[in-house]
Motif scaffolding. Sequence first.
Motif, mmCIF file in Angstrom:
data_model
loop_
_atom_site.group_PDB
_atom_site.id
_atom_site.type_symbol
_atom_site.label_atom_id
_atom_site.label_comp_id
_atom_site.label_asym_id
_atom_site.label_seq_id
_atom_site.Cartn_x
_atom_site.Cartn_y
_atom_site.Cartn_z
ATOM 1 N N GLU B 62 8.018 -13.287 -15.944
ATOM 2 C CA GLU B 62 8.949 -12.249 -15.973
ATOM 3 C C GLU B 62 8.944 -11.163 -17.685
ATOM 4 O O GLU B 62 8.559 -11.597 -18.314
ATOM 5 C CB GLU B 62 9.589 -12.891 -16.425
ATOM 6 C CG GLU B 62 11.200 -12.293 -16.921
ATOM 7 C CD GLU B 62 12.561 -11.519 -16.382
ATOM 8 O OE1 GLU B 62 12.387 -11.717 -15.454
ATOM 9 O OE2 GLU B 62 12.354 -10.305 -17.025
ATOM 10 N N SER B 108 19.602 -9.777 -14.056
ATOM 11 C CA SER B 108 20.635 -9.430 -13.401
ATOM 12 C C SER B 108 21.794 -10.436 -14.590
ATOM 13 O O SER B 108 22.638 -10.417 -14.658
ATOM 14 C CB SER B 108 20.846 -8.519 -13.069
ATOM 15 O OG SER B 108 20.421 -7.324 -12.713
ATOM 16 N N VAL B 115 31.219 -11.943 -11.435
ATOM 17 C CA VAL B 115 31.779 -12.488 -9.359
ATOM 18 C C VAL B 115 31.274 -12.806 -8.451
ATOM 19 O O VAL B 115 30.023 -12.679 -8.539
ATOM 20 C CB VAL B 115 32.386 -10.993 -9.477
ATOM 21 C CG1 VAL B 115 33.415 -10.753 -8.085
ATOM 22 C CG2 VAL B 115 33.317 -10.789 -10.914
ATOM 23 N N GLN B 505 25.741 -10.717 -5.989
ATOM 24 C CA GLN B 505 24.535 -11.281 -6.513
ATOM 25 C C GLN B 505 24.097 -12.450 -6.108
ATOM 26 O O GLN B 505 22.994 -13.257 -5.779
ATOM 27 C CB GLN B 505 24.444 -12.148 -8.621
ATOM 28 C CG GLN B 505 25.780 -13.016 -8.240
ATOM 29 C CD GLN B 505 26.697 -13.240 -9.283
ATOM 30 O OE1 GLN B 505 25.532 -13.847 -9.730
ATOM 31 N NE2 GLN B 505 27.540 -13.498 -10.659
HETATM 32 C C1 FAD Z 1 25.938 -5.241 -15.884
HETATM 33 C C2 FAD Z 1 25.633 -5.441 -14.411
HETATM 34 C C3 FAD Z 1 27.079 -6.923 -13.759
HETATM 35 C C4 FAD Z 1 27.104 -6.857 -13.135
HETATM 36 N N1 FAD Z 1 27.911 -7.619 -11.917
HETATM 37 C C5 FAD Z 1 27.772 -8.433 -10.951
HETATM 38 C C6 FAD Z 1 29.422 -9.284 -10.717
HETATM 39 O O1 FAD Z 1 29.821 -9.589 -11.859
HETATM 40 N N2 FAD Z 1 28.778 -10.048 -9.526
HETATM 41 C C7 FAD Z 1 27.431 -9.155 -8.435
HETATM 42 O O2 FAD Z 1 27.315 -9.986 -7.513
HETATM 43 N N3 FAD Z 1 26.891 -8.974 -9.618
HETATM 44 C C8 FAD Z 1 27.014 -8.492 -10.442
HETATM 45 N N4 FAD Z 1 25.338 -7.798 -10.946
HETATM 46 C C9 FAD Z 1 24.018 -7.354 -9.894
HETATM 47 C C10 FAD Z 1 23.767 -8.363 -10.294
HETATM 48 O O3 FAD Z 1 22.904 -9.321 -11.558
HETATM 49 C C11 FAD Z 1 22.220 -8.346 -9.065
HETATM 50 O O4 FAD Z 1 22.682 -7.668 -8.158
HETATM 51 C C12 FAD Z 1 21.570 -9.708 -9.139
HETATM 52 O O5 FAD Z 1 21.046 -10.101 -9.558
HETATM 53 C C13 FAD Z 1 20.171 -9.049 -8.691
HETATM 54 O O6 FAD Z 1 19.450 -10.230 -8.047
HETATM 55 P P1 FAD Z 1 17.261 -9.753 -8.027
HETATM 56 O O7 FAD Z 1 17.147 -11.021 -8.169
HETATM 57 O O8 FAD Z 1 17.647 -8.558 -6.904
HETATM 58 O O9 FAD Z 1 17.308 -8.944 -9.827
HETATM 59 P P2 FAD Z 1 18.176 -9.359 -10.626
HETATM 60 O O10 FAD Z 1 18.297 -10.084 -10.835
HETATM 61 O O11 FAD Z 1 17.808 -7.829 -11.819
HETATM 62 O O12 FAD Z 1 15.890 -9.614 -11.267
HETATM 63 C C14 FAD Z 1 14.908 -8.930 -11.196
HETATM 64 C C15 FAD Z 1 14.366 -9.581 -12.710
HETATM 65 O O13 FAD Z 1 12.643 -9.290 -12.506
HETATM 66 C C16 FAD Z 1 12.229 -8.695 -13.676
HETATM 67 N N5 FAD Z 1 10.974 -7.835 -13.646
HETATM 68 C C17 FAD Z 1 10.655 -5.956 -13.187
HETATM 69 N N6 FAD Z 1 9.355 -5.857 -12.439
HETATM 70 C C18 FAD Z 1 9.343 -6.793 -13.351
HETATM 71 C C19 FAD Z 1 7.747 -6.328 -13.758
HETATM 72 N N7 FAD Z 1 6.925 -5.476 -12.995
HETATM 73 N N8 FAD Z 1 6.773 -7.944 -13.566
HETATM 74 C C20 FAD Z 1 7.991 -9.035 -14.094
HETATM 75 N N9 FAD Z 1 9.229 -9.346 -13.832
HETATM 76 C C21 FAD Z 1 9.656 -7.914 -13.787
HETATM 77 C C22 FAD Z 1 13.206 -8.074 -14.447
HETATM 78 O O14 FAD Z 1 13.200 -7.644 -16.030
HETATM 79 C C23 FAD Z 1 14.377 -9.306 -13.918
HETATM 80 O O15 FAD Z 1 14.490 -9.731 -15.015
HETATM 81 C C24 FAD Z 1 25.846 -7.001 -12.115
HETATM 82 C C25 FAD Z 1 24.298 -6.649 -12.478
HETATM 83 C C26 FAD Z 1 24.994 -6.150 -14.188
HETATM 84 C C27 FAD Z 1 23.822 -5.287 -14.112
#
Ligand code: FAD
Lengths: 192, 844
Positions: B62, B108, B115, B505
């Motif tokens: 991470e 994220s 939500v 999410q």
């Molecule tokens: C402010 C905010 C509010 C939101 N509210 C909602 C909501 O209410 N309901 C909902 O459904 N969705 C919501 N979302 C969106 C939701 O959180 C994301 O769509 C979801 O978490 C995406 O999941 P993911 O696994 O694709 O990426 P993420 O959860 O973003 O995780 C990706 C991770 O990979 C890590 N990473 C990136 N590059 C590297 C690397 N090179 N090496 C190691 N680690 C790395 C990042 O640091 C991060 O921790 C919200 C997002 C934000 C920012």
Amino acid sequence: MVSTYTVEGLIRDEKRQPVANLFVEAFDSDFGSSDDYLGNTFTNRQGLFKIKFKEKAFKGKYEILEKNPDVYLVISDDYGVVKKTEIKSRPRNGVFKFDVVIKDEKPFYDPYANSTQRMLTLFTAASDTANISQVNPNWTGALLLRSITSWLHYSDPRTGKIYGYPGPQVIARPKEFPNHDHTIPWRRTAKK
Amino acid sequence: MEEDCQEMIHGLEKIRDRREAYTMVNHDIVENADVCVIGSGAAGAIIASKLALEGKSVVLLEKGGYYDAEDMNQREIEMIPLLWKNGGATFTDNLRMLVVQGQCLGGSTVINDAVCFKTPQITREQWRQMGANISDEVWDGALDEVWTNINVSKVKDFELNENNKMLKRACEQKGYISSSNDRNCKDCMQCGFCHLGCHYETKQDMLVTYIRQAVRNSDANIRIYCNCSAERITYDEGVVDGVEGDFVDRATGSVKFKIRVNAKVVVVSAGAIASSQILLKNAIALDRAGKGLTFHPASFLLGRFDKPINAYDGIPMGFTCHQFGVTNGVRDGGFLIESIFLPILQFSLGIPSFFENHQLLMKDYIYYTMAGVMIRDDPTGTVTLTATGNPKVHYDPSDRVMKDFARGLRTLAEMWFDVGAREVIGGHRDILKLESKADIDKLIRAVEANPDGLTIASAHPQGGNRMGDDPATCVVDSNCQVHGFSNLFVCDASVFPNAVGVNPQVTVMALATMTANYINKNWKNFAKVALVSREGEACSLKQPMYCLSSRLETMFNREESRMPVETMINAAEGSPDAWSFDKKEMMIYNNSHWKGFFAVDQDIATMAVRYFGGFWKRFFIKDGKLAGVTHPYDAPVYADNVPEMMDHPRYGKVVYLKYTSPEFAMFYDLLKIVDKDTILGKAFFGVPPNGNQILVFSMSRKYNVDFMTETDHEKIYTEHGRAPELDKVLGRWTGRLVSDSAQTPHVQTFTYTKDNFGKLQMQYVFGGLLSGISRVTLTPEQMYMYDFTSWHDEVRTVTDDFMVGKWCSPPTKIPLDFGPSFLSVEDVPEGKRFCLRFTLKRRM
Ligand SMILES: Cc1cc2nc3c(=O)[nH]c(=O)nc-3n(C[C@H](O)[C@H](O)[C@H](O)COP(=O)(O)OP(=O)(O)OC[C@H]3O[C@@H](n4cnc5c(N)ncnc54)[C@H](O)[C@@H]3O)c2cc1C
């Protein structure tokens, strides 16, 4: 006066568990000249170690004044020195006993320190992602200005209070005061 | 790894009282695991946790740090730099749209509004038509599992604050279909600081659900490395063998330590944008990755009321109007209207006003209602790499999207006026305030006339590594497995075939659940993959050229000299087995001498020393006796010496290298031969055993191409180089200058493209600053590149991903015997010339 000495002891970690495979080096601290090397060994599974040395190891030609050696240990793991002990000068029957606890002595890190510097570091990571030719200069200038003034303005929770916004509901350094209050002073919509 | 390090979270920062077992990283790390997962967000945490609980050994990398509830102090200025990617400053390339993502353990999910929407039926059907073959049964199973594990429940009526209630009232007046949201929150404290992490640990983010479950289960074999950015994925012919990354200090951005993870399966879950960036950097799915992003862009409207709304107080996103969205059966596009509110700094950053206007608006902070129009947009976004490897995001909302915005803003403005707003604010730069319903037309006209003037933001980036069965257009198949790879997966929001249309999410989590199940079910296929034993750029006894001086020092002190002194003898000069190059491993074997290496943090190893000041030692038999010579690359000095075995009081058995010529007689080296190709050494001033140590170093007969010398370069150029072919050089290459003494940082990028006439051209960027275009000519011998200077480049291909080249001056008749060390002197028919040598790698 004995002619063979022993340095022995036990090395444990913060949880008082013995630490094996540490490299222990014993030195004689000499005032005014470089320290004499007395010997080395590794700790065993019980965290125990023993180094024997003879009088001549610390009594050089010119060290006629030296009666007993002033022994200290330098202890290292695979990655570097983990501890330099205090000096022991009084052996019992030629034995210097050390009971060493290896602690992580680094101070705690303040996660909130230098937030502005960290912001700038984070910004520079994104610095070349803009296409200057596509950027609207007026708007961008204003955006920048707004960002900076907002950041400066509202970094102080008191500013929001002027507008009736109570701000954070928890103390600024929760981990330093583990027994802090977790209730929210502001009006909560209550269960009916 | 040592036994006691298992089931632990590791990171660079020592913070008091962590909720989970935590260890500091203070050296390079080599890990062996069944599965390596990159990114710990909604997808990565679930995949890592589920697989670990199923008995696989898992390493999770991470980029962000590990902060738990008690670190979350609700102060925006302190939490945003801890939890938000780039401190919240990620914009599209025209700086038009802010894109917010999390960067911390939990991703994220730590900063989101909690939500929860199940993947809408319409979206699932459309995705199936696009080749993402996931049956409803599989969807339902995964969604239900997630729903339970993250404790989703509906927001209760008493939890709706005035802001949410206003939206509810407005929907009811209009007769719109709407509902309170489902949220993954247990006994929400309603503090309103969701975006800054949950201080009360009531939000059921990845930290307190999946990650906690795995790290607290003593049977689960999981190691989590925080502050660790995955940079490289190593692979050969469709089989991935591991991941390499950097531990980066948050305050300075500098790389502290390296990690190499050897793994049978690699899963990229770095989130939208970052996952595409990683693929592109590693030349994976180059023609497909980074295309088709959507953002679920939002534009907000504030309603100003006479009485305080206190919208900050309570659940920010509690209520949704479904009428115009996919959740109400709208098949193409459409939008949701969702309530939202922001703490004061984010609010101030978000409203598009300036100066006095801004002050006036802020004054009424507690009198506003706020909601966003969130569009189900079209996949028109792209991610490309900048010269320095950063992701450049480009997004032009389509006309249809702008129409939906116009419609949505009209609807929302009417709704705020309906429930008694005095003014409606926000949205468009050209019209800040609407004073009555009559002004709504003005807003809509402004949106139509100047679409770029509409403030939009995204917290839901998705797509870029499209899922689908067609390997020609999609990056991953329906199991999130990368097309063309047998053990590489991408699973996160980046695989969405098009916009999901709701907050993403739960959909991400469901896909992760399916992917983990798939990997688990088919484990026997993956188990067959042989685990390699690479060490990447991690310091070790085998590759001390990557070590810090403190580590070299202890290695020297602790290790025994294991080989007989004859091991040091080098091959006879000019003998054919003195030098070889392993193209697959990218390793040089050089036995014409021992190449010396300083510690990577050696004081004198400043930038200058990276280019000057290296040395080699050579050992041979002379008059029946072992003898040696030491030569610094950059000076015409050859210091004779005699190696002898010595029993040193401190270091034990060592080779004592005594310099024989009078000018070096005050120096000596002690060497330990730790394996047949590796020697550790210390240089002293004085007389043994009591000399003063000057330096600790290492020497090796085997080293990576990143450490090649000018001679190695010339050999590879002439013996292994071929003329590049047009189609094989297209794309982006990163370069290093060749220096005899050490590894140099990446200094240039070359990007080859075809111009409008199909001719090859190259764009170069040096040091991220100096850039330009070169003309490219291909000949049967090599590739030539010319820019505006009188110097030119000559480049040859070594492998599909590796080229060597030189930048040479025009020939001159002036006798050039000894140039500045980083320039080599070459004979050409017309005379002599200077050349600056470099290497180019397609993969970082
Ligand atoms: C402010 C905010 C509010 C939101 N509210 C909602 C909501 O209410 N309901 C909902 O459904 N969705 C919501 N979302 C969106 C939701 O959180 C994301 O769509 C979801 O978490 C995406 O999941 P993911 O696994 O694709 O990426 P993420 O959860 O973003 O995780 C990706 C991770 O990979 C890590 N990473 C990136 N590059 C590297 C690397 N090179 N090496 C190691 N680690 C790395 C990042 O640091 C991060 O921790 C919200 C997002 C934000 C920012």
